[in-house]
Design a protein around this motif. Structure first.
Motif, PDB file in Angstrom:
ATOM      1  N   VAL A 142     -61.842 -18.583 -41.483  1.00  0.00           N
ATOM      2  CA  VAL A 142     -63.212 -19.084 -41.563  1.00  0.00           C
ATOM      3  C   VAL A 142     -63.365 -20.022 -42.753  1.00  0.00           C
ATOM      4  O   VAL A 142     -63.942 -21.114 -42.646  1.00  0.00           O
ATOM      5  CB  VAL A 142     -64.211 -17.919 -41.660  1.00  0.00           C
ATOM      6  N   THR A 147     -62.597 -21.996 -37.650  1.00  0.00           N
ATOM      7  CA  THR A 147     -63.541 -21.529 -36.621  1.00  0.00           C
ATOM      8  C   THR A 147     -64.671 -22.521 -36.398  1.00  0.00           C
ATOM      9  O   THR A 147     -65.412 -22.403 -35.412  1.00  0.00           O
ATOM     10  CB  THR A 147     -64.144 -20.164 -37.007  1.00  0.00           C
ATOM     11  N   LEU A 150     -70.397 -21.627 -37.729  1.00  0.00           N
ATOM     12  CA  LEU A 150     -70.695 -20.291 -37.222  1.00  0.00           C
ATOM     13  C   LEU A 150     -71.884 -20.362 -36.263  1.00  0.00           C
ATOM     14  O   LEU A 150     -72.948 -20.861 -36.613  1.00  0.00           O
ATOM     15  CB  LEU A 150     -71.010 -19.343 -38.378  1.00  0.00           C
ATOM     16  N   THR A 198     -67.439 -13.957 -42.861  1.00  0.00           N
ATOM     17  CA  THR A 198     -68.080 -15.246 -42.560  1.00  0.00           C
ATOM     18  C   THR A 198     -68.461 -16.038 -43.797  1.00  0.00           C
ATOM     19  O   THR A 198     -68.614 -17.260 -43.732  1.00  0.00           O
ATOM     20  CB  THR A 198     -69.350 -15.039 -41.723  1.00  0.00           C
ATOM     21  N   ALA A 238     -76.919 -19.110 -37.828  1.00  0.00           N
ATOM     22  CA  ALA A 238     -76.299 -18.367 -36.734  1.00  0.00           C
ATOM     23  C   ALA A 238     -77.190 -17.188 -36.350  1.00  0.00           C
ATOM     24  O   ALA A 238     -78.049 -16.745 -37.125  1.00  0.00           O
ATOM     25  CB  ALA A 238     -74.920 -17.861 -37.158  1.00  0.00           C
ATOM     26  N   ILE A 259     -66.861 -12.993 -34.086  1.00  0.00           N
ATOM     27  CA  ILE A 259     -67.673 -14.146 -34.460  1.00  0.00           C
ATOM     28  C   ILE A 259     -67.244 -15.335 -33.612  1.00  0.00           C
ATOM     29  O   ILE A 259     -66.060 -15.498 -33.296  1.00  0.00           O
ATOM     30  CB  ILE A 259     -67.572 -14.484 -35.960  1.00  0.00           C
ATOM     31  N   GLY A 261     -67.351 -19.415 -33.448  1.00  0.00           N
ATOM     32  CA  GLY A 261     -67.607 -20.675 -34.111  1.00  0.00           C
ATOM     33  C   GLY A 261     -67.583 -21.817 -33.113  1.00  0.00           C
ATOM     34  O   GLY A 261     -67.302 -21.628 -31.928  1.00  0.00           O
TER      35      GLY A 261
END
Length: 363
Positions: A142, A147, A150, A198, A238, A259, A261
């Protein structure tokens, strides 16, 4: 976990249950000396000290703190006792490892955080899932931007050990466990993992809590929650969902984080910690814990060669070793401190307020 970072340290533990077992085992692996343990009675302290390998048992925390050979104290008692006992350790000038939740109120967690800072002692909280190598790998991916932006978070922490009315524990007593149970005890881990991986903080939350089993074997009229569900927004924009339950049949300790992305998704499952799922529009893969494929941040916490499974005990031992290293002046990336314990208390308080108000709460 690198080296015997606790070599020569004298360790004291307050409490004699399962968490005391995990803390003392990890202290031993770090090379520390298990000096003394205190519990609710001298008899229980003596029994637990013998069972866990301590040199002696103490009838009280005061007696333990009077032992000048103890350098660091682990607080492993019921939640409502954490604030007073951790404060006593800080006042003695010693480093402290305090089980989560750090305190049952935001005010107490704030006070402890300020006291530790003023006294210049190291205070840590065992958010140990940070120490799975593939959690560090996820965080690195991240941070490197792999990714992308987010978009969404889907996270849950499910257990079944309090499923029926015959299942009981001191945690269901709000006077000992606090106003929140499921979220304070395991939801705190979930939120910490979401924000740690994150690098993005929850900014708004709306929740529902439920107490499905109000009367248990030894406790009637239970008020703290069996389960909590939340919708969240993060500082970056997000959105996500959090589900926490201690009444999910078949789930023993399933902490799951996914998660999404703009370019890649990733998912980590604590019950299967040796692989990280990488989701792509084309060519999704399972990334194993493997020195040749993982980042330096992940490899630092790989204590067994690839193909030799490691899990929760190794993560816990790495946390304790890093806590001791920090107490000796090392700068440790990702070490969960009292500030992180305070953050968990703030989020837990927001969960309860959102449930009570039937609306959104800003953090």
């Amino acid at each position: 976990m690198t080296g015997l970072t606790g070599a020569g340290l004298g360790v004291g533990v307050v409490g004699g249950g399962f968490m005391a077992q995990m803390h003392s085992r990890s202290a031993r692996l770090a090379g520390a000396r298990l000096v003394g343990l205190s519990s609710s009675t001298p008899e229980r302290a003596a029994e637990a000290a013998q069972r866990l390998g301590f040199e002696r048992g103490y009838g009280s925390l005061e007696e333990l703190l009077a032992d000048e050979s103890i350098d660091v104290v682990h607080v492993c008692t019921p939640n409502a006792l954490h604030a007073e006992q951790a404060a006593a350790v800080i006042a003695s000038g010693r480093d402290v490892v305090c089980e989560k939740p750090l305190a049952t109120t935001v005010a107490d967690a704030t006070a402890l955080t300020e006291q530790a800072a003023t006294a210049s002692v190291t205070g840590t909280v065992p958010f140990v899932y940070r120490f799975h190598p593939l959690v560090r790998e996820a965080r690195e991916r991240v941070a490197r931007g792999e990714t992308g932006r987010l978009l969404t978070v889907t996270a849950s922490y499910l257990q079944d050990w309090l499923l029926t009315s015959e299942d009981d524990n001191w945690r269901v007593d709000a006077d000992l466990g606090g106003a929140s149970r499921a979220f304070a005890d395991i939801g705190s881990h979930l939120v910490d993992l979401v924000e740690f991986v994150t690098g993005d903080r929850i900014s708004r939350i709306a929740t529902r809590t439920r107490t499905f089993v109000t009367d248990r074997a030894e406790h009637a009229r239970v008020t703290n929650e069996d389960a909590a569900a939340a919708v969240v927004e993060t500082a970056s924009g997000a959105v996500g969902t959090l589900l926490v339950s201690q009444v999910a049949p078949g789930r023993k300790n399933r902490l799951h984080l996914e998660i999404a992305g703009s370019t890649e998704s990733l998912a980590f499952d604590q019950e299967h910690p040796e692989t990280l799922w990488l989701g792509r529009r084309e060519g999704s893969v399972l990334l194993p814990r493997d020195e040749g494929q993982n980042s330096e941040a992940a490899n630092r916490y790989s204590v067994a060669p690839s193909g030799h499974p490691q899990g929760y005990p190794e993560a816990f031992a790495s946390f304790v070793a890093d806590s001791y290293a920090a107490g000796r002046g090392a700068s440790i990336d990702g070490l969960p401190t009292f500030e992180d314990g305070l953050r968990a208390a703030v989020v837990t308080d927001a969960v309860l307020r959102a449930a009570a108000s039937d609306g959104w709460v800003d953090l």
